[in-house]
Enzyme design. Structure first.
Site, PDB file in Angstrom:
ATOM      1  N   GLY A  16       0.783  -1.235   0.000  1.00 38.24           N
ATOM      2  CA  GLY A  16       0.000   0.000   0.000  1.00 38.24           C
ATOM      3  C   GLY A  16       0.811   1.280   0.000  1.00 38.24           C
ATOM      4  O   GLY A  16       0.300   2.337   0.363  1.00 38.24           O
ATOM      5  N   ASN A  18       1.730   3.100  -2.526  1.00 33.96           N
ATOM      6  CA  ASN A  18       1.131   4.085  -3.440  1.00 33.96           C
ATOM      7  C   ASN A  18      -0.111   4.712  -2.812  1.00 33.96           C
ATOM      8  O   ASN A  18      -0.343   5.912  -2.962  1.00 33.96           O
ATOM      9  CB  ASN A  18       0.794   3.446  -4.787  1.00 33.96           C
ATOM     10  CG  ASN A  18       1.992   3.399  -5.700  1.00 33.96           C
ATOM     11  OD1 ASN A  18       2.419   4.416  -6.222  1.00 33.96           O
ATOM     12  ND2 ASN A  18       2.573   2.215  -5.853  1.00 33.96           N
ATOM     13  N   HIS A 112       1.791   1.064 -13.522  1.00 36.87           N
ATOM     14  CA  HIS A 112       2.636  -0.091 -13.845  1.00 36.87           C
ATOM     15  C   HIS A 112       4.098   0.330 -13.707  1.00 36.87           C
ATOM     16  O   HIS A 112       4.485   1.391 -14.214  1.00 36.87           O
ATOM     17  CB  HIS A 112       2.344  -0.568 -15.275  1.00 36.87           C
ATOM     18  CG  HIS A 112       3.087  -1.811 -15.626  1.00 36.87           C
ATOM     19  ND1 HIS A 112       2.705  -3.059 -15.176  1.00 36.87           N
ATOM     20  CD2 HIS A 112       4.224  -2.004 -16.339  1.00 36.87           C
ATOM     21  CE1 HIS A 112       3.569  -3.962 -15.613  1.00 36.87           C
ATOM     22  NE2 HIS A 112       4.495  -3.357 -16.327  1.00 36.87           N
TER      23      HIS A 112
END
Ligand code: GRF
Length: 201
Positions: A16, A18, A112
């Protein structure tokens, strides 16, 4: 989309970081955004822990606990309840059910850790990506933010940023550099969407 605040739902399976970067940017007043809920397929994910710490509804939804029809309808129940403008994938390791992708067409975004279309697709997640980049002796890697469709990493690329990895001596060093960049890029992209400087169509 609501004009005053961008309302998002974050889907995450892992640690987590991000999610934390997005929260930090909101707390710093840089991003006018409300995280309506965090959803994870993994009950142990750091992302759910972070959500609880910030009093954000933390939802565990795993296909394993459902028959397939019920799973999809549970997904929709969450979405109807919180009605986010956007779904933000931040290390979510599952495909989104097809009907959700259709209903949220152009409103699901993923980050990504490489420069798509290279080093993407099925099986290209986590260290697999950085190992492949390292093996190919690339001088640059980077971050791609893209729309989500029914195939892994195939939706339209919205934003990319490169990072020089020519000094990296291992895939782990690449991973570290790229992750740092992700933490800057994801809040930045959300801000651009909120400010209508980026179109999702
Ligand atoms: C990130 O590298 C992201 O690009 C990928 O999964 C990882 C999630 O990391 N899709 P975290 O859970 O946000 O720390």
């Amino acid at each position: 989309m609501n004009d005053s605040t961008l309302r998002i739902g974050v889907f995450a399976s892992g640690r987590g970081s991000n999610l934390q970067a997005i929260i930090n940017s909101i707390e710093a007043g840089e991003l006018i955004c409300k995280i309506e809920f965090v959803l994870s397929n993994n009950s142990d994910s750091g992302a759910l822990e972070i959500a609880r710490r910030y009093n954000i509804p933390a939802i565990h939804l795993s296909e394993r606990n459902f028959h397939s029809d019920n799973f999809e309808s549970s997904f929709f129940q969450v979405l109807r309840k919180y009605n986010p403008d956007l779904i933000i994938l931040a290390g979510y390791m599952k495909l989104i059910p097809q009907n959700v992708v259709t209903e949220y067409c152009n409103r699901i975004i993923n980050i990504h850790p490489a420069l798509l279309p290279n080093f993407g697709g099925k099986g290209m997640f986590g260290m697999n990506v950085h190992n492949a980049v390292f093996e190919s002796k690339e001088k640059y890697s980077g971050v791609s933010v893209h729309l989500v469709n029914e195939e892994y990493d195939k939706g339209k690329v919205l934003f990319q940023e490169k990072v020089d990895i020519s000094d990296c001596k291992s895939p782990e060093e690449i991973a570290e550099k790229v992750l740092k960049l992700e933490h800057v890029v994801y809040p930045k992209v959300l801000k651009m969407i909120y400010e209508k400087k980026m179109s999702l169509l």
